[in-house]
Design a protein around this motif. Structure first.
Motif, PDB file in Angstrom:
ATOM      1  N   LEU A   9       0.828  -1.212   0.000  1.00 59.57           N
ATOM      2  CA  LEU A   9       0.000   0.000   0.000  1.00 59.57           C
ATOM      3  C   LEU A   9       0.862   1.261   0.000  1.00 59.57           C
ATOM      4  N   ALA A  10       2.099   1.146   0.528  1.00 56.14           N
ATOM      5  CA  ALA A  10       3.011   2.292   0.463  1.00 56.14           C
ATOM      6  C   ALA A  10       3.269   2.674  -0.994  1.00 56.14           C
ATOM      7  N   GLY A  11       3.211   1.690  -1.882  1.00 59.86           N
ATOM      8  CA  GLY A  11       3.396   1.963  -3.305  1.00 59.86           C
ATOM      9  C   GLY A  11       2.343   2.912  -3.847  1.00 59.86           C
ATOM     10  N   VAL A  12       1.104   2.809  -3.336  1.00 54.22           N
ATOM     11  CA  VAL A  12       0.038   3.717  -3.783  1.00 54.22           C
ATOM     12  C   VAL A  12       0.381   5.147  -3.386  1.00 54.22           C
ATOM     13  N   ALA A  14       3.295   6.307  -2.812  1.00 55.07           N
ATOM     14  CA  ALA A  14       4.486   6.778  -3.513  1.00 55.07           C
ATOM     15  C   ALA A  14       4.182   7.125  -4.966  1.00 55.07           C
ATOM     16  N   PHE A  15       3.457   6.257  -5.678  1.00 58.20           N
ATOM     17  CA  PHE A  15       3.334   6.409  -7.133  1.00 58.20           C
ATOM     18  C   PHE A  15       2.249   7.389  -7.552  1.00 58.20           C
ATOM     19  N   THR A  16       1.186   7.546  -6.731  1.00 54.14           N
ATOM     20  CA  THR A  16       0.106   8.454  -7.125  1.00 54.14           C
ATOM     21  C   THR A  16       0.608   9.891  -7.282  1.00 54.14           C
ATOM     22  N   ALA A  45       0.571   2.519  -9.321  1.00 58.88           N
ATOM     23  CA  ALA A  45      -0.149   2.739  -8.064  1.00 58.88           C
ATOM     24  C   ALA A  45      -1.293   1.739  -7.936  1.00 58.88           C
ATOM     25  N   VAL A  46      -2.028   1.530  -9.048  1.00 60.11           N
ATOM     26  CA  VAL A  46      -3.140   0.567  -9.021  1.00 60.11           C
ATOM     27  C   VAL A  46      -2.611  -0.841  -8.758  1.00 60.11           C
TER      28      VAL A  46
ATOM     29  N   GLU B  13      -0.234  -8.623 -15.060  1.00 57.30           N
ATOM     30  CA  GLU B  13      -1.046  -8.479 -16.268  1.00 57.30           C
ATOM     31  C   GLU B  13      -1.474  -7.021 -16.454  1.00 57.30           C
ATOM     32  N   LEU B  14      -1.748  -6.370 -15.324  1.00 58.21           N
ATOM     33  CA  LEU B  14      -2.137  -4.961 -15.368  1.00 58.21           C
ATOM     34  C   LEU B  14      -1.041  -4.136 -16.028  1.00 58.21           C
ATOM     35  N   MET B  15       0.240  -4.442 -15.681  1.00 52.20           N
ATOM     36  CA  MET B  15       1.337  -3.677 -16.256  1.00 52.20           C
ATOM     37  C   MET B  15       1.515  -4.006 -17.736  1.00 52.20           C
TER      38      MET B  15
END
Lengths: 136, 192
Positions: A9-12, A14-16, A45-46, B13-15
């Motif tokens: 979730l930290a990736g969300v 960071a990337f958003t 992010a997704v 797959e999303l990527m």
């Protein structure tokens, strides 16, 4: 599971903002937002979000895992994790069939058809390996 | 564990589709003139109905998952007694709706080819067929998976947890492909 879902979730988080900043920045430089970076950063992010949310939901269904306990030990995580095939020959013919499929695109459609027939046999064999015979 | 693994794979797959979306948007930003000319040939009402069919198939799939979770592989009542349907009946219905979607895609490709929009015509047609084509291959892959899951439900006397897991992860894949199509539909047919 809390720590692992938190990592994803930290990736969300960071990337958003990175995707948004990238969009505005490239717009300021080129006069239009550069699409590749915006799309890929937003979907990054997704991507981390879907793994994080799912691990979180799985963690809620299960008991507290030792990885969430500060003084937990590795051996406490031992136990039944599900069913894993000890070994299987089926991926080999399936891989060869995939090779024939792509070879067929380059050489001719008859190779593709042969590969498809092998592929169906290998795929069914693999999918049904633990649902037939002694397992039925 | 199989479910978590499926989600991780679907995220990759999303990527893959992120790459395809990037191709589409880059070419669109580079050649707006080609886009203006070629998107006029799209049959939007037809694609909308086709999209609805795929979305509805996801609903049938989820109803099948509920039955799988309850451990009901097949119907316990008469054929048209929908409340007594099991996982198998709902998955067959999902399969039929998915099959109609693929058939609709083929029909659309044929119509566009008649209007001289082929894979190698220009930047737009390449982007169109690459994105929708790879999605179509994914739908066909999902249909094959449904056949295997339906087939598996016949193999054993008892419907076990392993059967249900297979049915559930296949539904994850189907919902994912459905969501990707909604994004593709919004990009190609609405945003143009």
């Amino acid at each position: 599971m809390k720590v692992s879902s938190g990592l994803f979730l930290a990736g969300v988080i960071a990337f958003t903002p990175v995707a948004i900043i990238y969009g505005f920045w490239s717009n300021a430089v080129d006069g239009r937002p550069e699409p590749v970076g915006v799309v890929c950063l937003a979907l990054l992010a997704v991507m981390s979000g879907m793994i994080g949310v799912y691990i979180r939901a799985t963690g809620k269904r299960l008991d507290v895992s030792p990885s969430d306990v500060p003084d937990g030990d590795i051996d406490q995580a031992a136990g039944d994790y599900g069913f894993f095939s000890p070994y299987s020959w089926w991926p080999l013919p399936l891989g060869l069939a995939a090779l024939m499929l792509f070879l067929g695109l380059a050489i001719g459609w008859w190779v593709f058809v042969v590969g498809a027939i092998f592929g169906i046999v290998a795929l069914v064999g693999w999918a049904f390996e633990y649902f037939t015979g002694d397992f039925a | 564990m199989a479910a978590v693994g499926t989600i991780v794979w679907l995220s990759s797959e999303l990527m893959f589709f992120a790459g395809l979306f990037s191709i589409y948007f880059t070419l669109r930003a580079t050649r707006p003139d080609v886009w203006a000319e070629e998107t006029a040939k799209l049959n939007v009402p037809f694609a909308t109905i086709n999209t609805l069919i795929l979305v509805i198939s996801s609903v049938w799939c989820q109803l099948g998952v509920f039955k799988a979770e309850q451990g009901i592989p097949s119907r316990t009542g008469k054929l048209f007694d929908l409340k007594r349907w099991g996982m198998r009946e709902w998955y067959v219905l999902t399969y039929l709706f998915g099959g109609v979607f693929v058939a609709g895609q083929v029909l659309e490709y044929a119509e566009l080819t008649h209007e001289n929009v082929a894979l190698n015509t220009d930047a737009y047609s390449s982007a169109f067929y690459m994105t929708t084509g790879f999605h179509g291959i994914h739908v066909i892959g999902g249909l094959v998976a449904f056949l295997l899951i339906i087939g598996r439900s016949f193999t054993t006397r008892q419907y076990t947890h392993r059967h249900a897991t297979g049915a559930i992860v296949t539904s994850y894949y189907w919902h994912f492909v459905d969501v990707v199509w909604i994004a593709l539909f919004a990009t190609i047919y609405i945003l143009k």
